[in-house]
Design an enzyme around this catalytic site. Structure first.
Site, PDB file in Angstrom:
ATOM      1  CE  LYS A  14      -0.046  -8.256   3.647  1.00 55.79           C
ATOM      2  NZ  LYS A  14      -0.533  -8.038   2.256  1.00 55.79           N
ATOM      3  CD  GLU A  74      -7.498  -5.632   1.520  1.00 57.09           C
ATOM      4  OE1 GLU A  74      -6.361  -6.140   1.463  1.00 57.09           O
ATOM      5  OE2 GLU A  74      -7.760  -4.485   1.102  1.00 57.09           O
ATOM      6  CB  SER A 101      -0.931   0.013   1.222  1.00 53.74           C
ATOM      7  OG  SER A 101      -0.202  -0.223   2.409  1.00 53.74           O
ATOM      8  CG  ASP A 154       2.462  -6.572   1.327  1.00 55.39           C
ATOM      9  OD1 ASP A 154       2.140  -7.731   1.658  1.00 55.39           O
ATOM     10  OD2 ASP A 154       1.666  -5.617   1.310  1.00 55.39           O
TER      11      ASP A 154
HETATM   12  O1  KIV Z   1      -0.456  -3.372   1.653  1.00 50.99           O
HETATM   13  C1  KIV Z   1      -1.164  -3.318   2.661  1.00 50.99           C
HETATM   14  O2  KIV Z   1      -1.225  -2.317   3.395  1.00 50.99           O
HETATM   15  C2  KIV Z   1      -1.983  -4.492   2.981  1.00 50.99           C
HETATM   16  C3  KIV Z   1      -3.028  -4.345   4.047  1.00 50.99           C
HETATM   17  C4  KIV Z   1      -4.178  -3.611   3.513  1.00 50.99           C
HETATM   18  C5  KIV Z   1      -3.387  -5.640   4.637  1.00 50.99           C
HETATM   19  O3  KIV Z   1      -1.813  -5.509   2.385  1.00 50.99           O
END
Ligand code: KIV
Length: 275
Positions: free
Chosen positions: A113, A182, A45, A83
Site C-alpha cells: 500500500k 481515510e 501505524s 505499507d
Molecule cells: O498504517 C495504517 O494503519 C493505515 C490504516 C490507518 C489504513 O494506513
C-alpha cells in the site's frame, strides 16, 4: 479459503463487504486470521502503536520487513498488505519497485500500500508491472502530515472533493487493486465507491465503502486515552490486560501464584539426598 486480490474483487462484484484489520506480529496475525478477516494490513501505524513514535515518518523498510515477516508466519488465509514507509517510494519509480519487491520477497507480503494519488500513478503502474498488487491510500494520508498541517478530514470543499474523485479514478487506471479512503466525508466516499470498479476500504469514510479497516489497538481500546471519532471499540482489552497484570503482581507478591497446580514435582527421597 485463501483471500487473494481476485477474491477481494469478487466480493465487490457480489456486493459483499470486505474486512481488514492491522497486525504487526505473529500472535495477533494468527488471531485475526482465525477470525476470518479478509485482509491484514501491516500498517506503518506500527511506528505509533508498536514503536512509540509520534507519527509514521520514522518507520523504515527494515521495520516494515521485520513486522511483515512475523505477520506472514501467523496468517494463512488473510491477504497480507504491507505499507510502503515514508521515503521508500516518493524518491523515484525505481526505488518504489525495489522496495515493493523487498516487502514481497523478504517480508512475504502479497500486496503493498502506498499513500497518494495522481503524483504516484507512474509508481503504481511500475509496481503493478512487476506483478505486485498495489493498494492506494487517499484522503488523510498520514505521511503528508507536515504538508497538511495536521490530521484533518479531507475532501470537504467542492475543489478538494473533485480532486479526490479524480485521484481515485487515476489510481484505478494505473492498476491499483483497491483504495483505502481515510477520513473522507461519507457521501463523498459513497460516490467514489460507486464510480470505481475496484473495492474501496474505508477508515472514517462511512458505511458505503466496499470494506472497512481499523487499527486493532483502537478497536480493542488498548490505549484508553485515544479514541478518534471513526473508531468503534469492539472490546475493552486494554482495561482487561491492565487488570490481569495487576492481579498477577498482587498474587506474586502475596505468594498466591504459583499454586500447586503450576508446580513440577520431584520424589521426596531424591530431594532429601540433596540437603
Ligand atoms: O498504517 C495504517 O494503519 C493505515 C490504516 C490507518 C489504513 O494506513
Amino acid at each position: 479459503m485463501k483471500n487473494t486480490v481476485v477474491t477481494i474483487q469478487e466480493a465487490k462484484n457480489n456486493k459483499e463487504k470486505v474486512t481488514m484489520l492491522t497486525a504487526y506480529d505473529y500472535s495477533m496475525a494468527k488471531l485475526i486470521d482465525e477470525a476470518d478477516i479478509n485482509m491484514i494490513l501491516v500498517g506503518d501505524s506500527l511506528g505509533m502503536v508498536m514503536l512509540g513514535y509520534e507519527d509514521t515518518l520514522s518507520v523504515t523498510m527494515e521495520d516494515m520487513i521485520h513486522h511483515t515477516k512475523a505477520v506472514a508466519r501467523g496468517a494463512k488465509n488473510a491477504l497480507i498488505v504491507a505499507d510502503m514507509p515514508f521515503m521508500s517510494y516518493q524518491t523515484s519509480i525505481y526505488d518504489a519497485v525495489c522496495n515493493a519487491g523487498r516487502l514481497v520477497k523478504e517480508g512475504r507480503a502479497q500486496a503493498v500500500k502506498l499513500e497518494g494519488g495522481r503524483e504516484f500513478a507512474e509508481h503504481i503502474k511500475a509496481i503493478t508491472n512487476a506483478s505486485i498488487p498495489v493498494v492506494a491510500h487517499l484522503g488523510l494520508t498520514p505521511q503528508s502530515l507536515n504538508a497538511f498541517g495536521g490530521f484533518k478530514v479531507q475532501g470537504k470543499s467542492e475543489e478538494a472533493a473533485r480532486k479526490l474523485i479524480e485521484d481515485a479514478v487515476i489510481v484505478e487506471e494505473a492498476g491499483a487493486v483497491a483504495v483505502v479512503l481515510e477520513c473522507v466525508p461519507a457521501k463523498l466516499a459513497a460516490l467514489i465507491t460507486k464510480k470505481l470498479h475496484i473495492p474501496t476500504i474505508g477508515i472514517g469514510a462511512g458505511a458505503d465503502c466496499d470494506g472497512q479497516v481499523l487499527v486493532y489497538q483502537d478497536m480493542l481500546a488498548m490505549f484508553g486515552d485515544f479514541k478518534p471519532k471513526f473508531v468503534k471499540r469492539f472490546g475493552e482489552i486494554g482495561k482487561q490486560m491492565k487488570e490481569a497484570f495487576q492481579t498477577y503482581s498482587e498474587e506474586v507478591k502475596t505468594g498466591a501464584f504459583p499454586a500447586q497446580e503450576h508446580t513440577f514435582k520431584i520424589e521426596d527421597d531424591v530431594i532429601e539426598k540433596l540437603y
